[in-house]
Design a protein around this motif. Structure first.
Motif, PDB file in Angstrom:
ATOM      1  N   SER A  31      31.674  22.368   4.360  1.00 53.61           N
ATOM      2  CA  SER A  31      30.452  22.809   5.045  1.00 53.61           C
ATOM      3  C   SER A  31      29.690  23.816   4.199  1.00 53.61           C
ATOM      4  O   SER A  31      28.449  23.815   4.165  1.00 53.61           O
ATOM      5  CB  SER A  31      30.804  23.429   6.401  1.00 53.61           C
ATOM      6  OG  SER A  31      31.278  22.454   7.286  1.00 53.61           O
ATOM      7  N   ARG A  32      30.442  24.679   3.505  1.00 55.43           N
ATOM      8  CA  ARG A  32      29.772  25.679   2.668  1.00 55.43           C
ATOM      9  C   ARG A  32      29.041  25.005   1.503  1.00 55.43           C
ATOM     10  O   ARG A  32      27.922  25.402   1.151  1.00 55.43           O
ATOM     11  CB  ARG A  32      30.792  26.674   2.141  1.00 55.43           C
ATOM     12  CG  ARG A  32      30.140  27.901   1.533  1.00 55.43           C
ATOM     13  CD  ARG A  32      31.138  28.902   1.019  1.00 55.43           C
ATOM     14  NE  ARG A  32      30.475  30.139   0.623  1.00 55.43           N
ATOM     15  CZ  ARG A  32      31.041  31.089  -0.107  1.00 55.43           C
ATOM     16  NH1 ARG A  32      32.309  30.940  -0.522  1.00 55.43           N
ATOM     17  NH2 ARG A  32      30.379  32.182  -0.421  1.00 55.43           N
ATOM     18  N   ARG A  78      27.835  21.962   1.487  1.00 53.03           N
ATOM     19  CA  ARG A  78      26.668  21.271   2.054  1.00 53.03           C
ATOM     20  C   ARG A  78      25.533  22.257   2.330  1.00 53.03           C
ATOM     21  O   ARG A  78      24.376  21.998   2.030  1.00 53.03           O
ATOM     22  CB  ARG A  78      27.064  20.562   3.345  1.00 53.03           C
ATOM     23  CG  ARG A  78      25.930  19.741   3.986  1.00 53.03           C
ATOM     24  CD  ARG A  78      26.300  19.237   5.358  1.00 53.03           C
ATOM     25  NE  ARG A  78      26.534  20.361   6.264  1.00 53.03           N
ATOM     26  CZ  ARG A  78      27.644  20.513   6.981  1.00 53.03           C
ATOM     27  NH1 ARG A  78      28.632  19.652   6.884  1.00 53.03           N
ATOM     28  NH2 ARG A  78      27.773  21.551   7.795  1.00 53.03           N
ATOM     29  N   ASP A  79      25.904  23.426   2.905  1.00 49.21           N
ATOM     30  CA  ASP A  79      24.876  24.430   3.210  1.00 49.21           C
ATOM     31  C   ASP A  79      24.234  24.985   1.936  1.00 49.21           C
ATOM     32  O   ASP A  79      23.044  25.302   1.912  1.00 49.21           O
ATOM     33  CB  ASP A  79      25.483  25.579   4.023  1.00 49.21           C
ATOM     34  CG  ASP A  79      25.775  25.168   5.460  1.00 49.21           C
ATOM     35  OD1 ASP A  79      25.330  24.075   5.864  1.00 49.21           O
ATOM     36  OD2 ASP A  79      26.460  25.935   6.175  1.00 49.21           O
ATOM     37  N   SER A  80      25.035  25.088   0.871  1.00 45.78           N
ATOM     38  CA  SER A  80      24.473  25.585  -0.389  1.00 45.78           C
ATOM     39  C   SER A  80      23.471  24.600  -0.963  1.00 45.78           C
ATOM     40  O   SER A  80      22.439  24.989  -1.539  1.00 45.78           O
ATOM     41  CB  SER A  80      25.587  25.855  -1.406  1.00 45.78           C
ATOM     42  OG  SER A  80      26.189  24.637  -1.842  1.00 45.78           O
ATOM     43  N   GLU A 123      20.851  27.023   2.745  1.00 49.02           N
ATOM     44  CA  GLU A 123      21.073  27.832   3.939  1.00 49.02           C
ATOM     45  C   GLU A 123      21.434  29.267   3.553  1.00 49.02           C
ATOM     46  O   GLU A 123      22.248  29.498   2.651  1.00 49.02           O
ATOM     47  CB  GLU A 123      22.192  27.233   4.781  1.00 49.02           C
ATOM     48  CG  GLU A 123      21.899  25.853   5.338  1.00 49.02           C
ATOM     49  CD  GLU A 123      20.962  25.919   6.542  1.00 49.02           C
ATOM     50  OE1 GLU A 123      20.704  27.028   7.043  1.00 49.02           O
ATOM     51  OE2 GLU A 123      20.488  24.847   6.966  1.00 49.02           O
ATOM     52  N   ARG A 128      23.166  31.391   5.302  1.00 46.12           N
ATOM     53  CA  ARG A 128      24.508  31.757   5.746  1.00 46.12           C
ATOM     54  C   ARG A 128      25.573  31.476   4.686  1.00 46.12           C
ATOM     55  O   ARG A 128      26.701  31.954   4.791  1.00 46.12           O
ATOM     56  CB  ARG A 128      24.850  31.010   7.038  1.00 46.12           C
ATOM     57  CG  ARG A 128      24.989  29.506   6.879  1.00 46.12           C
ATOM     58  CD  ARG A 128      25.011  28.764   8.216  1.00 46.12           C
ATOM     59  NE  ARG A 128      26.084  29.176   9.077  1.00 46.12           N
ATOM     60  CZ  ARG A 128      27.289  28.600   9.136  1.00 46.12           C
ATOM     61  NH1 ARG A 128      27.569  27.572   8.339  1.00 46.12           N
ATOM     62  NH2 ARG A 128      28.206  29.018   9.970  1.00 46.12           N
ATOM     63  N   VAL A 129      25.221  30.737   3.644  1.00 45.80           N
ATOM     64  CA  VAL A 129      26.194  30.345   2.631  1.00 45.80           C
ATOM     65  C   VAL A 129      26.714  31.547   1.843  1.00 45.80           C
ATOM     66  O   VAL A 129      27.798  31.506   1.260  1.00 45.80           O
ATOM     67  CB  VAL A 129      25.577  29.293   1.680  1.00 45.80           C
ATOM     68  CG1 VAL A 129      24.605  29.966   0.700  1.00 45.80           C
ATOM     69  CG2 VAL A 129      26.662  28.554   0.903  1.00 45.80           C
ATOM     70  N   TYR A 135      32.511  30.532   7.224  1.00 49.26           N
ATOM     71  CA  TYR A 135      33.194  29.256   7.031  1.00 49.26           C
ATOM     72  C   TYR A 135      34.708  29.365   7.253  1.00 49.26           C
ATOM     73  O   TYR A 135      35.456  28.481   6.877  1.00 49.26           O
ATOM     74  CB  TYR A 135      32.891  28.723   5.629  1.00 49.26           C
ATOM     75  CG  TYR A 135      31.406  28.586   5.403  1.00 49.26           C
ATOM     76  CD1 TYR A 135      30.735  27.447   5.834  1.00 49.26           C
ATOM     77  CD2 TYR A 135      30.677  29.621   4.812  1.00 49.26           C
ATOM     78  CE1 TYR A 135      29.359  27.334   5.666  1.00 49.26           C
ATOM     79  CE2 TYR A 135      29.314  29.514   4.639  1.00 49.26           C
ATOM     80  CZ  TYR A 135      28.651  28.366   5.081  1.00 49.26           C
ATOM     81  OH  TYR A 135      27.293  28.257   4.932  1.00 49.26           O
TER      82      TYR A 135
END
Length: 280
Positions: A76-77, A79-81, A85, A87-88, A94
């Motif tokens: 997920s981290r 993907r967010d990067s 995002e 929040r990464v 995470y």
């Protein structure tokens, strides 16, 4: 406060002693016994009796010890990067806390149930030795050490599907829940069915214990199964005379609540046939 029988759970004296000893020693209580003898329910009743929150960790064959501490969701981290995002940048976003972490950070003492530990890989118990001993663990992604605010009451159940490592056993207080005798089982039944007539109870339990003693039975019916059976008997409004059989080894009424595989059903059918032909 000490654990004892509750309004909905009959605890044998030796079981109550084992629970209170484990609480005093601050060691995990390892509980073994036949499936259906109330091992999981014990943890719930201990929590209720000691007025503590219950945290349940039900172990499966695929469960890893690390999952009880925490899980880091690197996918997920990543993907967010890729999506940019914000929040990464905070790795804590995470990390998913496991059941041990939840028990360790609870504001007051809790009961932690590790249910059916023998289902997991043989290394699973050993992987928890340090955490259960020291009541702390390290989170590598953040560099922090999580320490228990209050040492939880740990209850671990096993159905004896596989042997547990000696190093793990040394750290536990052990208790084997024996199958209840007729008097104790009758008391358990009365808790669940307060209005049951004594003659029906006596006839049903006599038939039930006769069934458990049949040689060659692959799976003996348990406490939970006799309660299901009696619930059906009461729902059908059957009396003692309805439960009486021609032969000791005949299939009981509503036997599907008691016998859980075709081998045991066939065993009773053969015994009934032999009993009939022997009389003729």
């Amino acid at each position: 406060m000490k654990f004892a029988s509750t309004s909905s759970y009959v605890a044998a004296d030796d079981l109550a002693v084992a629970v209170n000893a484990a609480v005093t020693l601050q060691r995990p209580l390892l509980v073994k016994g036949e499936p259906g003898t109330g091992k999981t329910e014990l943890a719930r009743q201990v929590a209720a009796s000691l007025d503590m929150e219950l945290i349940e960790w039900h172990v499966k064959s695929t469960t890893k010890a690390q999952q009880g501490l925490y899980e880091y969701d690197a996918v997920s981290r990543l993907r967010d990067s890729q999506l940019g995002e914000a929040r990464v940048h905070e790795v804590r976003n995470y990390i998913r806390k496991g059941k041990l972490w939840q028990a360790f950070e609870a504001p007051s003492r809790v009961v932690l149930l590790i249910d059916e530990i023998d289902k997991a890989d043989i290394e699973f118990p050993n992987d928890l030795l340090q955490e259960l001993d020291r009541m702390e663990f390290h989170v590598y992604e953040t560099g922090e050490t999580v320490q228990a605010v209050h040492r939880p009451v740990v209850i671990i159940t096993s159905n004896n599907e596989k042997e547990l490592p000696d190093a793990f056993l040394r750290r536990c207080f052990f208790h084997y829940i024996r199958f209840p005798d007729a008097e104790t089982l009758a008391a358990i039944v009365r808790l669940h069915f307060p209005g049951i007539k004594e003659q029906l109870l006596t006839t049903a339990l006599t038939q039930f214990f006769d069934l458990r003693e049949v040689p060659g039975l692959k799976k003996k019916p348990s406490t939970s199964e006799v309660l299901d059976w009696l619930k059906l008997i009461l729902a059908e409004d059957l009396g003692p005379e309805d439960l009486r059989r021609e032969g000791k080894h005949s299939l009981p009424r509503l036997y599907g609540a008691l016998l859980k595989n075709e081998q045991d059903v066939q065993l009773f059918e053969r015994l009934a046939f032999l009993s009939r032909t022997g009389r003729n």
